[in-house]
Design a protein around this motif. Sequence first.
Motif, PDB file in Angstrom:
ATOM      1  N   TYR A   1      11.871 -12.427  -3.556  1.00  0.00           N
ATOM      2  CA  TYR A   1      11.834 -13.056  -4.876  1.00  0.00           C
ATOM      3  C   TYR A   1      10.708 -14.090  -4.955  1.00  0.00           C
ATOM      4  CZ  TYR A   1      13.378 -15.985  -8.758  1.00  0.00           C
ATOM      5  OH  TYR A   1      13.425 -16.710  -9.915  1.00  0.00           O
ATOM      6  N   TYR A   2      10.612 -14.931  -3.930  1.00  0.00           N
ATOM      7  CA  TYR A   2       9.566 -15.962  -3.960  1.00  0.00           C
ATOM      8  C   TYR A   2       8.187 -15.363  -3.707  1.00  0.00           C
ATOM      9  CZ  TYR A   2      13.095 -19.500  -4.485  1.00  0.00           C
ATOM     10  OH  TYR A   2      14.104 -20.254  -4.998  1.00  0.00           O
ATOM     11  N   ARG A   3       8.119 -14.304  -2.896  1.00  0.00           N
ATOM     12  CA  ARG A   3       6.844 -13.594  -2.691  1.00  0.00           C
ATOM     13  C   ARG A   3       6.378 -12.997  -4.021  1.00  0.00           C
ATOM     14  NH1 ARG A   3       7.595  -9.545   1.948  1.00  0.00           N
ATOM     15  NH2 ARG A   3       7.959 -11.497   3.092  1.00  0.00           N
ATOM     16  N   ASP A   4       7.295 -12.347  -4.726  1.00  0.00           N
ATOM     17  CA  ASP A   4       6.972 -11.766  -6.037  1.00  0.00           C
ATOM     18  C   ASP A   4       6.502 -12.858  -7.005  1.00  0.00           C
ATOM     19  OD1 ASP A   4       7.650  -9.252  -5.213  1.00  0.00           O
ATOM     20  OD2 ASP A   4       9.382  -9.015  -6.540  1.00  0.00           O
ATOM     21  N   ARG A   5       7.181 -14.003  -6.964  1.00  0.00           N
ATOM     22  CA  ARG A   5       6.834 -15.064  -7.904  1.00  0.00           C
ATOM     23  C   ARG A   5       5.415 -15.569  -7.653  1.00  0.00           C
ATOM     24  NH1 ARG A   5      11.319 -19.164  -9.896  1.00  0.00           N
ATOM     25  NH2 ARG A   5      10.867 -20.442  -8.105  1.00  0.00           N
ATOM     26  N   ARG A   6       5.045 -15.677  -6.356  1.00  0.00           N
ATOM     27  CA  ARG A   6       3.658 -16.097  -6.045  1.00  0.00           C
ATOM     28  C   ARG A   6       2.652 -15.076  -6.553  1.00  0.00           C
ATOM     29  NH1 ARG A   6       6.217 -18.101  -1.520  1.00  0.00           N
ATOM     30  NH2 ARG A   6       5.839 -16.250  -0.260  1.00  0.00           N
ATOM     31  N   HIS A   7       3.027 -13.786  -6.527  1.00  0.00           N
ATOM     32  CA  HIS A   7       2.127 -12.735  -7.016  1.00  0.00           C
ATOM     33  C   HIS A   7       2.207 -12.559  -8.538  1.00  0.00           C
ATOM     34  CE1 HIS A   7       2.257 -11.092  -2.715  1.00  0.00           C
ATOM     35  NE2 HIS A   7       1.055 -11.585  -2.926  1.00  0.00           N
ATOM     36  N   GLY A   8       3.092 -13.314  -9.168  1.00  0.00           N
ATOM     37  CA  GLY A   8       3.166 -13.288 -10.634  1.00  0.00           C
ATOM     38  C   GLY A   8       3.846 -12.052 -11.209  1.00  0.00           C
ATOM     39  N   GLU A   9       4.528 -11.265 -10.364  1.00  0.00           N
ATOM     40  CA  GLU A   9       5.203 -10.076 -10.892  1.00  0.00           C
ATOM     41  C   GLU A   9       6.442  -9.748 -10.070  1.00  0.00           C
ATOM     42  OE1 GLU A   9       4.328  -5.364 -11.886  1.00  0.00           O
ATOM     43  OE2 GLU A   9       3.088  -6.416 -10.428  1.00  0.00           O
ATOM     44  N   HIS A  10       7.587  -9.623 -10.756  1.00  0.00           N
ATOM     45  CA  HIS A  10       8.827  -9.270 -10.067  1.00  0.00           C
ATOM     46  C   HIS A  10       9.028  -7.763 -10.105  1.00  0.00           C
ATOM     47  CE1 HIS A  10      10.511 -13.156  -9.020  1.00  0.00           C
ATOM     48  NE2 HIS A  10       9.938 -13.607 -10.114  1.00  0.00           N
ATOM     49  N   LYS A  11       9.167  -7.172  -8.925  1.00  0.00           N
ATOM     50  CA  LYS A  11       9.380  -5.729  -8.818  1.00  0.00           C
ATOM     51  C   LYS A  11      10.745  -5.464  -8.219  1.00  0.00           C
ATOM     52  CE  LYS A  11       4.627  -4.537  -7.662  1.00  0.00           C
ATOM     53  NZ  LYS A  11       3.802  -4.116  -6.537  1.00  0.00           N
ATOM     54  N   PHE A  12      11.287  -4.292  -8.512  1.00  0.00           N
ATOM     55  CA  PHE A  12      12.548  -3.862  -7.920  1.00  0.00           C
ATOM     56  C   PHE A  12      12.354  -3.579  -6.420  1.00  0.00           C
ATOM     57  CE2 PHE A  12      14.966   0.009  -6.714  1.00  0.00           C
ATOM     58  CZ  PHE A  12      16.215  -0.571  -6.649  1.00  0.00           C
ATOM     59  N   HIS A  13      13.312  -4.000  -5.602  1.00  0.00           N
ATOM     60  CA  HIS A  13      13.235  -3.798  -4.152  1.00  0.00           C
ATOM     61  C   HIS A  13      14.444  -3.011  -3.659  1.00  0.00           C
ATOM     62  CE1 HIS A  13       9.882  -6.556  -3.789  1.00  0.00           C
ATOM     63  NE2 HIS A  13      10.486  -7.266  -4.725  1.00  0.00           N
ATOM     64  N   MET A  14      14.184  -2.116  -2.716  1.00  0.00           N
ATOM     65  CA  MET A  14      15.252  -1.293  -2.183  1.00  0.00           C
ATOM     66  C   MET A  14      15.125  -1.286  -0.669  1.00  0.00           C
ATOM     67  SD  MET A  14      16.354   2.363  -3.752  1.00  0.00           S
ATOM     68  CE  MET A  14      14.855   3.216  -3.291  1.00  0.00           C
ATOM     69  N   GLY A  15      16.231  -1.298   0.036  1.00  0.00           N
ATOM     70  CA  GLY A  15      16.146  -1.290   1.492  1.00  0.00           C
ATOM     71  C   GLY A  15      17.487  -1.011   2.131  1.00  0.00           C
ATOM     72  N   THR A  16      17.471  -0.993   3.450  1.00  0.00           N
ATOM     73  CA  THR A  16      18.681  -0.727   4.238  1.00  0.00           C
ATOM     74  C   THR A  16      18.827  -1.820   5.284  1.00  0.00           C
ATOM     75  OG1 THR A  16      18.527   1.650   3.878  1.00  0.00           O
ATOM     76  CG2 THR A  16      19.790   0.943   5.798  1.00  0.00           C
ATOM     77  N   ILE A  17      20.017  -2.361   5.397  1.00  0.00           N
ATOM     78  CA  ILE A  17      20.307  -3.384   6.402  1.00  0.00           C
ATOM     79  C   ILE A  17      20.951  -2.702   7.606  1.00  0.00           C
ATOM     80  CG2 ILE A  17      21.565  -5.533   6.906  1.00  0.00           C
ATOM     81  CD1 ILE A  17      19.547  -6.008   4.687  1.00  0.00           C
ATOM     82  N   GLU A  18      20.326  -2.861   8.777  1.00  0.00           N
ATOM     83  CA  GLU A  18      20.867  -2.275  10.008  1.00  0.00           C
ATOM     84  C   GLU A  18      21.783  -3.306  10.677  1.00  0.00           C
ATOM     85  OE1 GLU A  18      20.247   0.747  10.637  1.00  0.00           O
ATOM     86  OE2 GLU A  18      18.452   1.170   9.451  1.00  0.00           O
ATOM     87  N   PRO A  19      22.735  -2.834  11.503  1.00  0.00           N
ATOM     88  CA  PRO A  19      23.583  -3.809  12.207  1.00  0.00           C
ATOM     89  C   PRO A  19      22.757  -4.661  13.177  1.00  0.00           C
ATOM     90  CG  PRO A  19      24.054  -1.552  12.919  1.00  0.00           C
ATOM     91  CD  PRO A  19      23.054  -1.446  11.824  1.00  0.00           C
ATOM     92  N   ILE A  20      23.182  -5.899  13.373  1.00  0.00           N
ATOM     93  CA  ILE A  20      22.503  -6.775  14.332  1.00  0.00           C
ATOM     94  C   ILE A  20      22.802  -6.268  15.739  1.00  0.00           C
ATOM     95  CG2 ILE A  20      22.408  -9.130  15.265  1.00  0.00           C
ATOM     96  CD1 ILE A  20      23.389  -9.975  12.349  1.00  0.00           C
ATOM     97  N   LYS A  21      21.748  -6.031  16.512  1.00  0.00           N
ATOM     98  CA  LYS A  21      21.952  -5.538  17.882  1.00  0.00           C
ATOM     99  C   LYS A  21      22.147  -6.723  18.818  1.00  0.00           C
ATOM    100  CE  LYS A  21      19.719  -1.079  17.566  1.00  0.00           C
ATOM    101  NZ  LYS A  21      19.255  -1.156  16.162  1.00  0.00           N
ATOM    102  N   LYS A  22      23.253  -6.692  19.543  1.00  0.00           N
ATOM    103  CA  LYS A  22      23.505  -7.760  20.525  1.00  0.00           C
ATOM    104  C   LYS A  22      22.731  -7.445  21.798  1.00  0.00           C
ATOM    105  CE  LYS A  22      27.614  -9.695  18.640  1.00  0.00           C
ATOM    106  NZ  LYS A  22      28.631  -8.768  18.114  1.00  0.00           N
ATOM    107  N   ILE A  23      21.963  -8.405  22.317  1.00  0.00           N
ATOM    108  CA  ILE A  23      21.167  -8.153  23.532  1.00  0.00           C
ATOM    109  C   ILE A  23      21.941  -8.615  24.780  1.00  0.00           C
ATOM    110  CG2 ILE A  23      18.815  -8.233  24.438  1.00  0.00           C
ATOM    111  CD1 ILE A  23      17.982  -9.692  21.875  1.00  0.00           C
TER     112      ILE A  23
END
Lengths: 180, 180
Positions: free
Chosen positions: A158-180
């Motif tokens: 959101y803040y990256r888009d705001r610096r670029h002056g344009e808000h775009k739709f974002h899509m992604g996938t959240i993977e589980p946190i891997k315990k090391i």
Amino acid sequence: MKFCCQCGAPVELRIPEGDTIPRHVCVSCQTIHYQNPRMIVGCIAEWDEQVLLCKRAIDPRRGLWTVPAGFMENGETTYQGAVRETLEEANARVEIGMLYALYNIPHINQVYILFRARLLDLDFSAGAETLEVKLFREDEIPWDQIAFATVRNTLTQYYRDRRHGEHKFHMGTIEPIKKI
Amino acid sequence: MKFCCQCGAPVELRIPEGDTIPRHVCVSCQTIHYQNPRMIVGCIAEWDEQVLLCKRAIDPRRGLWTVPAGFMENGETTYQGAVRETLEEANARVEIGMLYALYNIPHINQVYILFRARLLDLDFSAGAETLEVKLFREDEIPWDQIAFATVRNTLTQYYRDRRHGEHKFHMGTIEPIKKI
């Protein structure tokens, strides 16, 4: 799931005819009980250069900050759900704008759907599941105390888009946190 | 829902403490059984100027045409679901592109999520729930034999966008058909 919610008899896990995935099937009335992902609907509520965050009063992630969001209910639209959650969690009224983010979280069977929204007044306060509600400028966001990866990603974008002056739709996938 | 799927005891419909909506609550183990909307995921699979439609072999709307789409499953993302449904219904392989449409259908507790997609080869055929699979140019689309309002709206918008040279994301709500 151990029992059929239609007739109360036990269920067994098996692949129904013509299907490819094991389902809970009633041994008595043969009802197939499908289980499907759930949607979390919410919004980035904006006031000038600030966004509204809620400090969670409930688990998971009690005491951490998030945007107003929660499980979509039967009988409502995605935007109605986002408006309702914002009212419940922050006693805040918003006007919903563009669809801003869709995040898949397949390991917990959830899809996050977040809108941009315009906060309509400053008369907000903590709802029953919230400890505190506050407006934040970018440099005030408590980045190390954000409750969920979806929300951290969305706010970063959101803040990256705001610096670029344009808000775009974002899509992604959240993977589980891997315990090391 | 009449019985608790955890312990088999009867459920009653009541508003749990701190909630605002009636839920099915077990009279014995007190488990609250939430019911939430489900997602239908699918795609507009493109080949040159043609799109892939499937004639339904199952109810509802048996014999009518639709895009490949179906209920999203636990453990998958929205795009994985769209790819899987296209393979199951049309034995067709696609590469998923932009999110193209999100339709709320609150009266049946569904959200349609449709992507644009690129059909990867012409080796498609009818799956178990499909009578026929075919590529259609705009002037060949059987508009009066489209199975669902979501699909009709999406295809109408799709060709309108194509004439304007730009595909945009579309969002809307489908209301129940009023009988006069």
